[in-house]
Design a protein around this motif. Structure first.
Motif, PDB file in Angstrom:
ATOM      1  N   ALA A 204      10.872  23.071  -4.316  1.00 22.19           N
ATOM      2  CA  ALA A 204      11.820  23.108  -3.210  1.00 22.19           C
ATOM      3  C   ALA A 204      13.117  22.391  -3.607  1.00 22.19           C
ATOM      4  CB  ALA A 204      11.203  22.455  -1.982  1.00 22.19           C
ATOM      5  N   GLU A 205      12.951  21.255  -4.299  1.00 20.31           N
ATOM      6  CA  GLU A 205      14.172  20.536  -4.727  1.00 20.31           C
ATOM      7  C   GLU A 205      14.965  21.368  -5.730  1.00 20.31           C
ATOM      8  OE1 GLU A 205      12.707  16.895  -6.242  1.00 20.31           O
ATOM      9  OE2 GLU A 205      12.289  16.005  -4.241  1.00 20.31           O
ATOM     10  N   THR A 206      14.238  21.976  -6.686  1.00 21.65           N
ATOM     11  CA  THR A 206      14.928  22.846  -7.672  1.00 21.65           C
ATOM     12  C   THR A 206      15.606  23.987  -6.940  1.00 21.65           C
ATOM     13  OG1 THR A 206      13.259  22.283  -9.320  1.00 21.65           O
ATOM     14  CG2 THR A 206      14.605  24.224  -9.746  1.00 21.65           C
ATOM     15  N   LYS A 207      14.863  24.598  -6.026  1.00 20.95           N
ATOM     16  CA  LYS A 207      15.415  25.701  -5.253  1.00 20.95           C
ATOM     17  C   LYS A 207      16.602  25.246  -4.432  1.00 20.95           C
ATOM     18  CE  LYS A 207      14.057  29.078  -1.746  1.00 20.95           C
ATOM     19  NZ  LYS A 207      12.984  29.523  -0.853  1.00 20.95           N
ATOM     20  N   ALA A 208      16.464  24.047  -3.819  1.00 20.70           N
ATOM     21  CA  ALA A 208      17.570  23.527  -3.014  1.00 20.70           C
ATOM     22  C   ALA A 208      18.794  23.221  -3.891  1.00 20.70           C
ATOM     23  CB  ALA A 208      17.101  22.262  -2.273  1.00 20.70           C
ATOM     24  N   ALA A 209      18.561  22.712  -5.109  1.00 18.50           N
ATOM     25  CA  ALA A 209      19.680  22.415  -6.014  1.00 18.50           C
ATOM     26  C   ALA A 209      20.366  23.705  -6.409  1.00 18.50           C
ATOM     27  CB  ALA A 209      19.169  21.661  -7.232  1.00 18.50           C
ATOM     28  N   ARG A 210      19.511  24.733  -6.795  1.00 23.80           N
ATOM     29  CA  ARG A 210      20.103  26.015  -7.162  1.00 23.80           C
ATOM     30  C   ARG A 210      20.855  26.604  -5.978  1.00 23.80           C
ATOM     31  NH1 ARG A 210      15.187  26.879 -10.004  1.00 23.80           N
ATOM     32  NH2 ARG A 210      14.373  28.093  -8.269  1.00 23.80           N
ATOM     33  N   GLU A 211      20.198  26.562  -4.803  1.00 22.20           N
ATOM     34  CA  GLU A 211      20.871  27.117  -3.607  1.00 22.20           C
ATOM     35  C   GLU A 211      22.144  26.334  -3.314  1.00 22.20           C
ATOM     36  OE1 GLU A 211      18.028  27.053  -0.463  1.00 22.20           O
ATOM     37  OE2 GLU A 211      16.990  28.880  -1.101  1.00 22.20           O
ATOM     38  N   ALA A 212      22.113  25.011  -3.516  1.00 23.03           N
ATOM     39  CA  ALA A 212      23.331  24.212  -3.276  1.00 23.03           C
ATOM     40  C   ALA A 212      24.429  24.587  -4.259  1.00 23.03           C
ATOM     41  CB  ALA A 212      23.001  22.721  -3.391  1.00 23.03           C
ATOM     42  N   GLU A 213      24.016  24.798  -5.522  1.00 20.28           N
ATOM     43  CA  GLU A 213      25.000  25.202  -6.509  1.00 20.28           C
ATOM     44  C   GLU A 213      25.541  26.576  -6.161  1.00 20.28           C
ATOM     45  OE1 GLU A 213      22.962  25.037 -10.177  1.00 20.28           O
ATOM     46  OE2 GLU A 213      22.947  22.834 -10.291  1.00 20.28           O
ATOM     47  N   GLU A 214      24.644  27.492  -5.887  1.00 24.63           N
ATOM     48  CA  GLU A 214      25.097  28.831  -5.526  1.00 24.63           C
ATOM     49  C   GLU A 214      25.955  28.788  -4.267  1.00 24.63           C
ATOM     50  OE1 GLU A 214      21.520  31.036  -5.148  1.00 24.63           O
ATOM     51  OE2 GLU A 214      21.172  31.196  -7.322  1.00 24.63           O
ATOM     52  N   MET A 215      25.517  27.951  -3.306  1.00 27.68           N
ATOM     53  CA  MET A 215      26.308  27.868  -2.081  1.00 27.68           C
ATOM     54  C   MET A 215      27.675  27.245  -2.360  1.00 27.68           C
ATOM     55  SD  MET A 215      26.469  28.611   1.042  1.00 27.68           S
ATOM     56  CE  MET A 215      24.802  29.039   1.373  1.00 27.68           C
ATOM     57  N   ALA A 216      27.703  26.298  -3.264  1.00 30.67           N
ATOM     58  CA  ALA A 216      28.990  25.669  -3.593  1.00 30.67           C
ATOM     59  C   ALA A 216      29.924  26.681  -4.237  1.00 30.67           C
ATOM     60  CB  ALA A 216      28.769  24.468  -4.497  1.00 30.67           C
ATOM     61  N   ALA A 217      29.328  27.491  -5.199  1.00 33.00           N
ATOM     62  CA  ALA A 217      30.129  28.549  -5.820  1.00 33.00           C
ATOM     63  C   ALA A 217      30.555  29.554  -4.766  1.00 33.00           C
ATOM     64  CB  ALA A 217      29.302  29.221  -6.921  1.00 33.00           C
ATOM     65  N   TYR A 218      29.572  29.928  -3.935  1.00 37.54           N
ATOM     66  CA  TYR A 218      29.880  30.893  -2.877  1.00 37.54           C
ATOM     67  C   TYR A 218      30.933  30.345  -1.932  1.00 37.54           C
ATOM     68  CZ  TYR A 218      29.302  33.702   1.324  1.00 37.54           C
ATOM     69  OH  TYR A 218      29.540  34.489   2.433  1.00 37.54           O
ATOM     70  N   MET A 219      30.826  29.033  -1.596  1.00 35.28           N
ATOM     71  CA  MET A 219      31.775  28.432  -0.688  1.00 35.28           C
ATOM     72  C   MET A 219      33.152  28.327  -1.369  1.00 35.28           C
ATOM     73  SD  MET A 219      30.402  28.025   2.155  1.00 35.28           S
ATOM     74  CE  MET A 219      31.582  26.950   2.970  1.00 35.28           C
ATOM     75  N   ALA A 220      33.105  28.115  -2.697  1.00 35.73           N
ATOM     76  CA  ALA A 220      34.387  28.059  -3.412  1.00 35.73           C
ATOM     77  C   ALA A 220      35.051  29.413  -3.369  1.00 35.73           C
ATOM     78  CB  ALA A 220      34.170  27.606  -4.856  1.00 35.73           C
ATOM     79  N   GLU A 221      34.214  30.472  -3.619  1.00 42.54           N
ATOM     80  CA  GLU A 221      34.740  31.830  -3.522  1.00 42.54           C
ATOM     81  C   GLU A 221      35.213  32.123  -2.095  1.00 42.54           C
ATOM     82  OE1 GLU A 221      31.663  34.370  -4.866  1.00 42.54           O
ATOM     83  OE2 GLU A 221      31.868  33.797  -6.979  1.00 42.54           O
ATOM     84  N   GLU A 222      34.384  31.694  -1.160  1.00 42.97           N
ATOM     85  CA  GLU A 222      34.766  31.941   0.235  1.00 42.97           C
ATOM     86  C   GLU A 222      36.065  31.194   0.569  1.00 42.97           C
ATOM     87  OE1 GLU A 222      33.575  33.647   2.915  1.00 42.97           O
ATOM     88  OE2 GLU A 222      32.145  34.700   1.643  1.00 42.97           O
ATOM     89  N   ALA A 223      36.146  29.963   0.059  1.00 38.12           N
ATOM     90  CA  ALA A 223      37.351  29.177   0.321  1.00 38.12           C
ATOM     91  C   ALA A 223      38.575  29.839  -0.340  1.00 38.12           C
ATOM     92  CB  ALA A 223      37.185  27.749  -0.210  1.00 38.12           C
ATOM     93  N   ALA A 224      38.362  30.384  -1.600  1.00 39.07           N
ATOM     94  CA  ALA A 224      39.460  31.080  -2.250  1.00 39.07           C
ATOM     95  C   ALA A 224      39.839  32.292  -1.439  1.00 39.07           C
ATOM     96  CB  ALA A 224      39.052  31.469  -3.674  1.00 39.07           C
ATOM     97  N   ASN A 225      38.837  33.049  -1.056  1.00 38.97           N
ATOM     98  CA  ASN A 225      39.104  34.241  -0.214  1.00 38.97           C
ATOM     99  C   ASN A 225      39.775  33.833   1.099  1.00 38.97           C
ATOM    100  OD1 ASN A 225      38.000  36.045  -2.092  1.00 38.97           O
ATOM    101  ND2 ASN A 225      35.930  35.733  -1.298  1.00 38.97           N
ATOM    102  N   GLU A 226      39.307  32.788   1.711  1.00 39.43           N
ATOM    103  CA  GLU A 226      39.914  32.336   2.948  1.00 39.43           C
ATOM    104  C   GLU A 226      41.345  31.844   2.693  1.00 39.43           C
ATOM    105  OE1 GLU A 226      37.441  29.420   4.699  1.00 39.43           O
ATOM    106  OE2 GLU A 226      35.831  30.833   5.329  1.00 39.43           O
ATOM    107  N   GLY A 227      41.593  31.202   1.540  1.00 38.81           N
ATOM    108  CA  GLY A 227      42.979  30.750   1.231  1.00 38.81           C
ATOM    109  C   GLY A 227      43.904  31.931   1.081  1.00 38.81           C
ATOM    110  N   ALA A 228      43.451  32.980   0.371  1.00 34.22           N
ATOM    111  CA  ALA A 228      44.268  34.191   0.236  1.00 34.22           C
ATOM    112  C   ALA A 228      44.471  34.817   1.597  1.00 34.22           C
ATOM    113  CB  ALA A 228      43.564  35.180  -0.707  1.00 34.22           C
TER     114      ALA A 228
END
Length: 620
Positions: A204-228
């Protein structure tokens, strides 16, 4: 020359005067003189009847027959009353006898009943005493059996407790071993579970870390998309403001240009959204793929842990079954031992119960036998008492029948006698009636001529005693006058009897003169008495002596000619059996007939015969 003397009427002493004249021994009693001169009162009445009836004897006989019939009716009624009274007295005496016998029988029955009741009470008391003694013995045996049963029960309970304690101790030990095994299994299971949980947490911790990383990347993409998108929106807003400023001048152009821009912006926004959605799908697919891979690994691990747990469970279940089988085997062995002990105790209890039941049956049989014997004796006594009571009842009934037969016989005899008397009276009445009828038929032609005479006779019958006495006094005065005249005419006649009659007549005349206060008449009568006494003195003395001698002889002859009642009842020969009453003295006659001869002679012939039959009836 006649002697002169004065008579003091007020102070006259008749007895002294008669004593002086020498006539006190002649027996000149006024009542006796009246009887001598007048005769029987009945004869006087009969003479008066003859005088009033003019000598018609038929009318006199009819009158006397009517009187006799009335007297006969009265006699019949009196006899009926006497017979009824005698019957009532006899019935009362018989009833008293019967009641006394009933009372005696009832007392005897009560005594028998009391003896039977006393015997019943004695038997009941003896029976109760025996039953109490047997019950005491039975209760002692019951108590002994109960004590033995209680001891056996206590030993059984003690054995049960020991077995139960051993069983509880074994079960506790087995439970402790089982609990230790359960605890070891639980600890192993907990360790496996903790390893699984720890692996789950790591995954669960590994999964949560991966999901957090993916979510961070996704949120970064989302933030970039939202900035544009925000820059685009700001440009659009600026353009809008520009267009709004120029709106008033060039609404149509600007609107068209704006709409074109809007469409371009929307198409750009749609393209952005599509790219975002595609990125999301890609990330989701990746995430799903990763999750599937992780889940597969997890499931593999889960399956491995589950199989390990199943193996552990199977081992635990097998251990439980082994322990259960051992426990069941031990319990079966213990139960067999317990059942053997129970069966042994039950056998001993059953034997004790059988012995108790056999003792009860023996006591019940003895009790039933004793009760049967006592009942047989009681029934024999009851039958004896009933037979005695029946015999007493039969004797009472026989006595009742005897009394009833005697009573009926006496009543029948009395009724026969009464009917015979009634028939005799009826025959006499019929005879009198026939005589009266014959007399009536004979005198029917002379009825008118006799009416006046019968009326006189009826008047005489209706006279009161005072009127009759007056009439008799009148007749007596007439006879006195006739006697006085006869004494005056017969002063020269001879004989002591004539002198005595003259003296009696002079005495009556003397009494009458005294009552009237006739002094001259008294003087004449006294002189006549003296003269008659002087003339008749020698003759009287001689006659007196002769009369004394003849009276003594007559008395002796009369006493010799009279008989006793017992002799007359024997009907001696030489006597007139139809006139036996004439052979009794006056005292005997009054004692036996309860009346004088004069009263007897006045009775009807049938009544005289009845009285003679009663008096002279031969005694048994």
């Amino acid at each position: 020359m006649a002697e002169e003397f004065d008579i003091d009427i007020d102070n006259l002493d008749e007895e002294a005067l008669f004593a002086e004249l020498g006539i006190d021994d002649i027996g000149l009693d006024e009542e006796a003189l009246m009887a001598e001169l007048m005769g029987d009162e009945a004869a006087v009445e009969e003479e008066l009847l003859r005088e009033m009836a003019g000598g018609d004897m038929a009318a006199i006989e009819e009158f006397q027959a009517n009187q006799a019939a009335d007297k006969l009716k009265q006699t019949i009624e009196r006899n009926k009353r006497e017979a009824a009274e005698r019957k009532r007295q006899r019935e009362e005496a018989e009833m008293a006898t019967y009641l006394a016998e009933e009372k005696a029988a009832e007392e005897a029955a009560n005594k028998i009943k009391e003896s039977v009741e006393r015997r019943k009470r004695e038997m009941a008391e003896a029976k109760a005493k025996k039953e109490a003694e047997e019950m005491e013995a039975y209760m002692a045996e019951e108590n002994a059996a109960a004590e033995a049963a209680n001891k056996i029960k206590e030993s059984i309970e003690k054995r049960k407790r020991e077995l139960a304690e051993k069983k509880a101790q074994k079960e506790a030990e087995e439970m402790e071993a089982y609990m230790a095994e359960e605890k070891a299994a639980a600890e192993a299971a907990n360790k496996i579970k903790e390893g699984i949980e720890r692996r789950k947490r790591e995954l669960a911790e590994t999964k949560a870390a991966r999901e957090a990383e993916e979510m961070a990347a996704y949120m970064a993409e989302e933030a970039a998309n939202e900035g544009a998108s925000e820059a685009m929106k700001r440009r659009i807003e600026e353009r809008k403001r520009e267009l709004a400023e120029k709106k008033a001048q060039k609404e149509a152009e600007e609107m068209a240009a704006y709409m074109a821009e809007e469409r371009a912006a929307e198409s750009a926004a749609d393209a952005m959204k599509r790219r975002i959605e595609e990125r999301k799908r890609e990330l989701a697919e990746k995430k799903a793929q990763k999750e599937a891979e992780e889940m597969a690994a997890y499931m593999a691990e889960e399956n491995a842990s589950a199989s390990a747990a199943e193996q552990m469970k199977r081992r635990i279940e097998e251990r439980k079954r082994e322990l259960a089988e051992k426990k069941a085997q031990k319990e079966a062995e213990e139960m067999e031992a317990y059942m053997a002990e129970e069966n042994a105790a039950a056998g001993a209890s059953e034997q004790m119960k059988r012995r108790i039941e056999e003792r009860k049956r023996e006591l019940a049989e003895k009790k039933a036998q004793k009760e049967a014997e006592e009942m047989a004796a009681y029934m024999a006594e009851e039958r004896a008492a009933e037979s005695a009571a029946d015999a007493m009842k039969r004797r009472i009934e026989e006595r009742k029948r005897e009394l009833a037969e005697k009573k009926a016989q006496k009543e029948a005899e009395e009724m026969q006698n009464y009917m015979a008397e009634e028939k005799e009276r009826e025959a006499q009445q019929e005879k009198i009636k026939r005589q009266i009828e014959e007399t009536k038929r004979k005198k029917e032609a002379e009825k008118k001529a006799l009416e006046e005479k019968q009326m006189q006779m009826y008047q005489l019958s209706q006279m009161t005693p005072e009127q009759r006495k007056a009439l008799l006094a009148k007749r007596l005065a007439e006879k006195k006058a006739a006697l006085a005249a006869a004494s005056a005419d017969a002063s020269g006649s001879d004989g002591a009897a004539d002198k005595n009659k003259q003296l009696a007549a002079l005495k009556l005349a003397f009494v009458e003169a005294k009552k009237k206060g006739d002094q001259e008449g008294l003087k004449k009568i006294v002189l006549q008495i003296k003269a008659l006494q002087a003339e008749a003195a020698p003759v009287v003395q001689q006659v007196t002596k002769q009369e004394g001698t003849s009276a003594i002889a007559a008395s002796k002859s009369e006493q010799a000619s009279k008989y006793t009642l017992a002799q007359l009842r024997a009907r001696p020969e030489g006597l007139d059996h139809s006139k036996l009453e004439s052979y009794l003295t006056d005292e005997q006659f009054r004692a036996y007939f309860k009346m004088t001869r004069l009263q007897f002679n006045k009775l009807p012939k049938i009544k005289q015969d009845k009285l003679k039959e009663i008096v002279f009836k031969a005694s048994n």
